[in-house]
Every structure is written in C-alpha cells, then in structure tokens.
Design a protein around this motif. Structure first.
Motif, short mmCIF file in Angstrom:
data_model
loop_
_atom_site.label_atom_id
_atom_site.label_comp_id
_atom_site.label_asym_id
_atom_site.label_seq_id
_atom_site.Cartn_x
_atom_site.Cartn_y
_atom_site.Cartn_z
N MET A 13 -19.46 -18.10 44.14
CA MET A 13 -20.38 -18.54 45.19
C MET A 13 -20.47 -17.46 46.27
SD MET A 13 -21.22 -21.62 44.07
CE MET A 13 -21.75 -22.67 45.44
N ASP A 14 -21.05 -17.82 47.41
CA ASP A 14 -21.01 -16.94 48.57
C ASP A 14 -20.92 -17.80 49.82
OD1 ASP A 14 -23.63 -17.77 49.25
OD2 ASP A 14 -24.57 -16.04 48.32
N ALA A 15 -21.05 -17.19 50.98
CA ALA A 15 -20.81 -17.90 52.24
C ALA A 15 -21.76 -19.07 52.48
CB ALA A 15 -20.90 -16.91 53.41
N PHE A 39 -20.58 -10.12 47.07
CA PHE A 39 -21.22 -11.43 47.12
C PHE A 39 -22.10 -11.54 48.37
CE2 PHE A 39 -17.59 -11.98 44.39
CZ PHE A 39 -18.05 -12.81 43.39
N GLY A 40 -23.16 -12.34 48.24
CA GLY A 40 -24.02 -12.58 49.40
C GLY A 40 -24.71 -11.35 49.92
N GLY A 41 -24.96 -10.39 49.05
CA GLY A 41 -25.68 -9.18 49.46
C GLY A 41 -24.81 -8.08 50.02
N THR A 42 -23.49 -8.24 49.98
CA THR A 42 -22.58 -7.20 50.49
C THR A 42 -22.31 -6.15 49.42
OG1 THR A 42 -20.61 -8.46 49.85
CG2 THR A 42 -21.48 -8.84 52.06
N ILE A 152 -27.03 -20.52 43.74
CA ILE A 152 -26.15 -19.57 44.42
C ILE A 152 -25.44 -18.67 43.41
CG2 ILE A 152 -24.09 -19.33 45.89
CD1 ILE A 152 -24.93 -21.88 47.34
N VAL A 153 -24.97 -19.28 42.33
CA VAL A 153 -24.27 -18.50 41.29
C VAL A 153 -25.19 -17.43 40.71
CG1 VAL A 153 -23.26 -18.61 38.98
CG2 VAL A 153 -22.65 -20.34 40.68
N GLY A 220 -15.63 -33.02 43.00
CA GLY A 220 -15.08 -32.09 42.05
C GLY A 220 -14.50 -30.88 42.75
N HIS A 221 -14.51 -29.74 42.06
CA HIS A 221 -13.87 -28.52 42.54
C HIS A 221 -14.46 -28.04 43.87
CE1 HIS A 221 -11.21 -25.15 41.92
NE2 HIS A 221 -12.22 -24.28 41.96
N LEU A 222 -15.77 -28.09 43.99
CA LEU A 222 -16.42 -27.70 45.25
C LEU A 222 -16.50 -28.94 46.15
CD1 LEU A 222 -19.26 -25.40 43.84
CD2 LEU A 222 -17.02 -24.71 44.75
N SER A 223 -15.35 -29.38 46.59
CA SER A 223 -15.26 -30.67 47.29
C SER A 223 -16.04 -30.68 48.60
CB SER A 223 -13.79 -31.03 47.55
OG SER A 223 -13.14 -30.03 48.31
N ASN A 224 -16.17 -29.53 49.26
CA ASN A 224 -16.90 -29.48 50.52
C ASN A 224 -18.39 -29.73 50.33
OD1 ASN A 224 -17.21 -26.78 49.33
ND2 ASN A 224 -18.27 -26.29 51.23
N LEU A 225 -18.90 -29.43 49.13
CA LEU A 225 -20.32 -29.66 48.85
C LEU A 225 -20.58 -31.06 48.33
CD1 LEU A 225 -21.32 -26.26 47.15
CD2 LEU A 225 -21.99 -27.08 49.42
N GLU A 226 -19.65 -31.61 47.57
CA GLU A 226 -19.86 -32.94 46.98
C GLU A 226 -19.60 -34.07 47.98
OE1 GLU A 226 -19.21 -34.31 42.98
OE2 GLU A 226 -18.43 -32.34 42.45
N GLN A 227 -18.59 -33.89 48.80
CA GLN A 227 -18.25 -34.93 49.79
C GLN A 227 -18.04 -34.27 51.15
OE1 GLN A 227 -18.36 -38.12 49.37
NE2 GLN A 227 -18.52 -38.23 47.14
#
Length: 245
Positions: A13-15, A39-42, A152-153, A220-227
């Motif tokens: 992912m990225d920021a 990542f993210g254009g860097t 994002i991926v 799931g794994h990306l918990s900040n995005l799911e919940q």
C-alpha cells in the motif's frame, strides 16, 4: 520541535491507507503518514528495500516534520519498520502501535513465497498479484473496500513492490528486542486477519512490558480500513496514554 504521530503503511500500500486516521486526528495532534521508498510516488531504494532502509526513511520524515519524538503506528510491514526503528533510534519513539504485524522473521517457506512474488510482479506487473492480495481484507469485506485496496496496490511501481517483498524476506527476528521496549505500546489485531492471526499478536503483547492488546472484530489484515471507527478509538485511547491527547 514537537512530538506527533506518524503512520507507516502496509505492503503493498502507501500512505493513502491512513487518510481516515489523519482526518480524525488532524487538528488535535500533529499527525502525518510516510511513504516508504518507492511507494506513493517516492524514489526507489534499489533492488531490495531492507527494513533498515525503510527505518531510515522514517527518520528522515520525522526530521522533515520537526518531530522530536513520535508515536509510531505501523501496520503489517509498517510494524516491521517500527520495530527496526526501535532498534536504531529508540530516543525518537514516544510510543508504539503495532497493528496486524508480527515480531518473528519469515520461515523459509515464507521467504520463498515473498521471493516468488517479487519475481512475478517484475515479470507481469502489479495486477498479477491481486489475487494473492485478497487476503489483505477479511472474507466479509465489501466490494468497495476491495476496490480501494486494489486501486492503491496497482498504482505502485512493480520495482517498489518487489524490493519491499525481498526486504521483508530478509528482515531480522525482532522477538529478542521486545522485552526492552519501554515506551507505551499498543498491539492491534483483528478477528478476520487471514495473514497474522490474533494468537500471534497476543504472544507479542505478552513479550512487551506493559503492552496492551486491542482485538477488532469484523476486520481483516488492513484493520484500519475495514473497521476505522474501532481502530481510531483504540489509537486515540493510546495517544492519551502517551500524553499526546
């Protein structure tokens, strides 16, 4: 210089994965999210983005932001980087949030899997790894969430994805470092994490003095995005513990 919060993203992912956390915390505490090399254009870190190189990028970002110390929140690969940062520069860390991550190094099988992924993405591009990336979200994740993750991926350069995959394969085992962590630490796990199950996070929590464990249901794994609401609640409570809120 002031203290703040710095979020470190997952693989691949990225920021942008931290936009909701930055929105919620913005205006209340200095907060930022770093893009790891490539990542993210860097700019790329080279053929292999080691955790040492990634931690160096985080230190550069702390300096650029004017953060003397930070509560560093890393998810998955971001957690590996946070642990490397602890080894390199513990004086820059005010607190830790280790989300959906693990302290032990990869098994030989895991290393082989990461190396094969690097070969695949270099040969065929990021769309070729999307099927493998479905495990980033829970089985119950919405189509909209998966489409966000996939977008994002697939926007990351294949060279960056490969370099990070190889760097994670070579990362050191951090378990011996855990008993020395003497800053407030929150470990976050999720009931639907298909990659790092809650019992792995529980073991890491027990090894860190005075660490607290937060278990997020329905993510799931990306918990900040799911919940995000529950994730943000846990982080806000921890920032108060660290004296930032």
């Amino acid at each position: 210089m002031a203290d703040g919060v710095l979020f470190v993203h997952a693989f691949p992912m990225d920021a942008r994965m931290w936009e909701e956390q930055q929105r919620v915390l913005g205006g209340r505490v200095p907060v930022a999210a770093v893009n790891l090399p490539g990542f993210g254009g860097t700019s790329l870190a080279g053929d292999v983005m080691t955790m040492e190189i990634a931690a160096g990028r985080v230190l550069e970002e702390l300096d650029r932001l004017g953060f003397e110390r930070a509560v560093v929140c890393g998810l998955s690969m971001g957690g590996y980087v946070a642990l490397e940062l602890w080894r390199r520069a513990p004086d820059r860390i005010r607190g830790l949030v280790l989300a959906n991550t693990r302290a032990e190094a990869d098994t030989d099988e895991g290393k082989d899997r990461r190396r094969r992924l690097a070969e695949l993405v270099l040969a065929e591009g990021t769309t070729a790894i999307l099927d493998a990336m479905r495990t980033l979200v829970s089985l119950e994740a919405s189509d909209d969430l998966w489409e966000l993750v996939a977008s994002i991926v697939t926007s990351q350069p294949p060279e960056a994805v490969a370099a990070a995959s190889l760097g994670m394969a070579d990362r050191p085992d951090s378990r011996s470092d855990l008993p020395a962590i003497d800053v407030p630490t929150l470990v976050i796990t999720a009931s639907g994490d298909q990659l790092i199950p809650p019992d792995v996070s529980s073991a890491m929590t027990e090894a860190i003095p005075d660490a607290e464990l937060g278990v997020i249901d329905g993510a799931g794994h990306l918990s900040n995005l799911e919940q995000p609401i529950e994730f943000n609640r846990l982080v806000e409570t921890h920032l108060a513990r660290c004296g930032l809120l």
